[in-house]
Write an enzyme that holds these catalytic residues in place. Structure first.
Site, PDB file in Angstrom:
ATOM      1  N   ASP B  24       0.739  -1.197  -0.055  1.00 44.14           N
ATOM      2  CA  ASP B  24       0.021   0.081   0.117  1.00 44.14           C
ATOM      3  C   ASP B  24       0.929   1.205  -0.024  1.00 44.14           C
ATOM      4  OD1 ASP B  24      -1.659   2.084   0.676  1.00 44.14           O
ATOM      5  OD2 ASP B  24      -2.186   1.611   2.495  1.00 44.14           O
ATOM      6  N   LYS B  87       3.254  11.597  -3.170  1.00 44.33           N
ATOM      7  CA  LYS B  87       2.220  10.696  -4.104  1.00 44.33           C
ATOM      8  C   LYS B  87       1.060  11.722  -4.820  1.00 44.33           C
ATOM      9  CE  LYS B  87      -1.374   7.090  -3.527  1.00 44.33           C
ATOM     10  NZ  LYS B  87      -1.935   6.259  -2.363  1.00 44.33           N
ATOM     11  N   GLU B 189      -7.297   1.114  -4.378  1.00 40.74           N
ATOM     12  CA  GLU B 189      -7.303   0.820  -3.037  1.00 40.74           C
ATOM     13  C   GLU B 189      -8.807   0.417  -2.470  1.00 40.74           C
ATOM     14  OE1 GLU B 189      -5.805   4.739  -1.971  1.00 40.74           O
ATOM     15  OE2 GLU B 189      -3.617   4.101  -2.698  1.00 40.74           O
ATOM     16  N   ASP B 211     -13.346   5.057   1.695  1.00 46.21           N
ATOM     17  CA  ASP B 211     -12.158   5.089   1.885  1.00 46.21           C
ATOM     18  C   ASP B 211     -11.485   6.575   1.886  1.00 46.21           C
ATOM     19  OD1 ASP B 211      -9.292   4.960   2.002  1.00 46.21           O
ATOM     20  OD2 ASP B 211      -8.970   3.780   0.227  1.00 46.21           O
TER      21      ASP B 211
END
Lengths: 180, 650
Positions: B24, B87, B189, B211
């Site tokens: 992850d 990211k 994800e 999420d």
């Protein structure tokens, strides 16, 4: 219209008919996916992986086409030798009807509120009728053994669904973005 | 061609040798997990820590980059050389990122190909390189935890936000390659989260995965049946997460302080980092208590900020952010053709779902208590490990059918988009559409491939442009150019165009618009291997020296106040410690290389001796939420300094 790849009914192993049950279609997708999804082939050779990927693409494309009544109708027509021509002319009566509906819809959109809601309901009901009529047209065509003579009936029913769908979508958009 | 259905015939044994890692790669932290003994398991470092901060620090002295918790500690030392949230930069241009950049303490510029890179002054670092360092640290951790040679761990399932577009996915793949890892599958994800939860489920069910991570939000709707996970719809925002909650707190506090004291707490990048750190703690505290105190000592102004924050106040600040997540949830459900009552479960993922308001809002909107059996920080990594297990043939009968989150299309002559693959189409997939020419005798047609949900092509992301040349000169509208899109299981696109009459063809794999050419990647790979293992001693010494310099400057600046306000013993101790420190800095400047322990000793002594001074400075100016009280306190404290004086002095 999309240029057609392989026959979607064949790809999913389904009998070519219009009144496909959503559940049946979903089962076919899952079954084909279990066999062809690239994740099932990660440990296989590159050539096999590639082939599986291509097959799975076909499966997903076939599913997408069959899940949509209009594309499903197009696939059936093509399968029985009558691919949809991009330059075909819709029935003048249909165009007149749609024109009227559109005008009414525009007014309703302008006014908004209750009138807009009523217009939406009316067009949605007309679309549901048209979809039933399309299913009937295909059923009659299939029962008669797919004769060429019935094709104009099927096309007329198909065009009606397409036009009503567009009108409904345009009106729904107006409701969601009244500013636009 | 008929293919055998038996698996594992191509590369026998590949599965047993070394596990496929499940990684992850998160905005704020990353985790690595594997599937073993029939279940997914997160791998921890020697201290038992599962979370690896996704932070990489590039020391000014040119030493090896520092990754993880140690890098996070260095953020206040060298804020402009310590890269977090990389990211957010992946596969983006600086122009795309205008909003994000304002909150980053490091400098971001556009490199060739208009891709954002971090500017360290003497060189630039791409977000892919930063991600590669984090991935390499994950790989190293896995090797240690599994007792395996690192060289054996070469394959990974890496998760990406569902909303990552083509460029961001390709950039992630490059990052993995730089870290010596082949991405066998990229998994969205939220899908990974469902995998983590779904294994023990029997029968058919419909699940929504909510999420909310540090930097991104995703919501997905899945159908689970007989071990098959089918993503029906997904929606999200790559710029919405728990970090925004922290920022909301900091911005509020900074605004109050600016108004009351005319002090800009956000002027220094280092202070901004420290403020965000405090805000994060306050946020966590507010998940347990109704009130938490925001306490911050601003080194530049000497101001001590003390501001109690009530949970309801905090909830009001973040309510608009939470509402945005619910709007996106509504869109995903609408795309799935469902209403909340069609759902069987709601699953919470991401550390930010620990915020009670988020939980309450989700529960109310979906009309059911969300599932939170697994640690929300670990769910995605666990799911990545499950997918790794599936791919390695260790989870018989399980299969994940994922969708593409963004519509792919071609720009038409009037600037609109002809959608070929609508969002939420299962992948891999293909689709085609026929185009024609616009002008009589036209012999070439330009095709622009776009990704996104907007109606006009210019509002979407351009993935690539290519031309089909050599068409027969026919009247407008007569040529039939068939364009076919082929989207693979990782969401990477290939486009093929063919003119039906002449058979003229053209094909492209969508240009990797992540800003790195293949040659650049090769060069970085070589450099990565050339890099020696990090010299820990040199690193510690450099860090301690840097810290010492900061401390010395700070004490020197406030020495006058110390002489006026400190008692004799404290002052003598401070002056002696300062002298030692200055001596040590002079020695180093002259080329001596003191052992790190000695530097650390001097740092500790100076910081200890400076404590009374810090207290003295804090007592001077105190601010709190209750304005009336603040004014009194400030008025009562002796000789309050104004920020302007401070500015002139420094």
């Amino acid at each position: 219209m999309r240029p057609t790849g392989s026959d979607p009914f064949e790809v999913l192993g389904l009998e070519p008919r219009f009144d496909l049950d959503a559940e049946e279609l979903r089962r076919a997708l899952l079954e084909a996916s279990r066999r062809w999804h690239p994740d099932q082939w990660v440990l296989a050779s590159a050539a096999e992986q590639h082939a599986a990927e291509r097959r799975m693409s076909e499966v997903n494309e076939a599913f997408a086409r069959l899940a949509d009544p209009i594309e499903r109708a197009a696939a059936l027509l093509e399968r029985f030798g009558h691919p949809l021509r991009p330059d075909r002319r819709p029935d003048p009566d249909l165009l007149a009807e749609v024109f009227e509906l559109r005008e009414e819809a525009d007014e309703a959109a302008h006014e908004g509120g209750e009138r807009l809601r009523r217009a939406l309901d009316r067009i949605a009901a007309a679309l549901a009728d048209a979809e039933r009529a399309l299913a009937d047209a295909f059923a009659r065509w299939a029962a008669a053994g797919h004769p060429d003579a019935d094709v104009p009936d099927v096309l007329r029913a198909l065009d009606r669904v397409q036009y009503l769908r567009r009108t409904l979508a345009a009106l729904q958009e107006t409701r969601e973005n009244p500013a636009a | 061609m008929e293919l055998p259905v038996i698996q594992g015939i191509g590369r026998p044994g590949a599965a047993d040798d070394a596990p496929i890692l499940g990684i992850d790669l998160g905005t704020t932290h990353s985790l690595v997990a594997v599937y073993r003994d029939g279940r997914p398991e997160v791998l921890r470092d020697e201290d038992g820590e599962a979370l690896l901060p996704s932070v990489v620090s590039f020391p000014a002295d040119g030493g090896a980059p520092v990754v993880g918790a140690e890098a996070r500690r260095r953020a206040e030392l060298e804020p402009e050389r310590t890269v977090h949230s990389a990211k957010r930069l992946v596969g983006r241009s600086a122009a795309d990122l205008r909003e994000t950049l304002a909150s980053l303490p490091y400098r971001v510029v556009d490199a060739e190909g208009e891709m954002a890179v971090v500017d360290l002054g003497e060189r630039t670092v791409s977000p892919q390189e930063v991600a590669a360092h984090v991935l390499r640290a994950c790989r190293r951790r896995a090797a240690r935890a599994l007792g395996l040679d690192e060289a054996k761990l070469t394959r990974a399932v890496v998760t990406v936000p569902a909303y990552f577009d083509d460029a961001q996915r390709q950039a992630t793949r490059v990052a993995a390659r730089l870290a010596g890892l082949e991405v066998v599958r990229m998994v969205n994800e939220p899908t990974a989260a469902a995998l983590a939860y779904g294994l023990d489920r029997k029968g058919a069910s419909r699940v929504a995965v909510y999420d909310l991570g540090g930097g991104t939000f995703d919501v997905s709707v899945l159908e689970l049946e007989d071990g098959t996970f089918r993503v029906v719809a997904t929606a999200g925002d790559t710029h919405l997460g728990g970090d925004d909650f922290d920022r909301a707190i900091v911005e509020r506090i900074a605004a109050e302080v600016r108004e009351e004291h005319g002090v800009d707490l956000l002027a220094e990048p280092a202070a901004r980092i420290a403020l965000l750190r405090v805000a994060e703690e306050v946020k966590k505290e507010l998940s347990r208590n109704d009130v938490a105190e925001f306490r911050f000592h601003d080194p530049a102004s000497g101001l001590l900020v003390r501001r109690p924050i009530g949970v309801i106040e905090f909830q009001n600040w973040i309510a608009p952010l939470v509402q945005r997540t619910l709007d996106l949830a509504a869109r995903a459900l609408a795309d799935a053709g469902m209403t909340t009552s069609d759902l069987d479960e709601v699953v919470l993922v991401g550390g930010s779902t620990r915020v009670p308001l988020v939980r309450a809002a989700v529960e109310q909107w979906f009309g059911r208590v969300p599932h939170a059996r697994l640690d929300p920080d670990q769910v995605v990594a666990l799911g990545a490990a499950v997918q790794a297990g599936i791919l390695g043939g260790k989870v018989p009968g399980a299969l994940l059918l994922d969708v593409t989150p963004l519509t792919l299309g071609i720009e038409t002559a009037d600037g609109a988009v002809a959608a070929l693959i609508p969002r939420n189409s299962p992948i891999p997939t293909s689709a085609g559409e026929t185009f024609t020419t616009f002008v009589d005798g036209q012999t070439a047609i330009a095709l622009t491939v776009v990704q996104g949900e907007r109606e006009m092509a210019r509002d979407n992301r351009v993935l690539g442009r290519f031309q089909l040349r050599g068409l027969p000169p026919l009247p407008a509208g007569l040529p039939r150019v068939e364009v076919r899109f082929q989207l693979d299981a990782d969401g990477v696109l290939r486009v093929h165009a063919r003119e039906a009459h002449s058979g003229v063809e053209a094909e492209i794999t969508v240009e990797p618009r992540h800003g790195l050419t293949d040659e650049a990647v090769e060069r970085m790979l070589e450099e990565a291997w050339a890099h020696a293992e990090e010299d820990l001693e040199a690193r510690r010494r450099a860090d301690a020296l840097l810290r010492l310099r900061t401390d010395v400057r700070s004490v020197e600046k406030h020495l006058g106040e110390a002489r006026r306000g400190l008692d004799k013993d404290a002052l003598i101790r401070l002056e002696e410690a300062l002298e030692d420190a200055q001596d040590l800095l002079e020695e180093t400047a002259a080329g001596e290389v003191p052992p790190p322990q000695r530097v650390q000793g001097v740092v500790d002594e100076l910081e200890g001796a400076a404590l009374p001074l810090a207290e003295l400075l804090m007592d001077r100016v105190v601010t709190s939420a209750v304005r009336g009280r603040t004014v009194e306190e400030v008025a009562a404290s002796p000789a309050p300094r104004t920020p302007q004086d401070e500015g002139n002095a420094s």
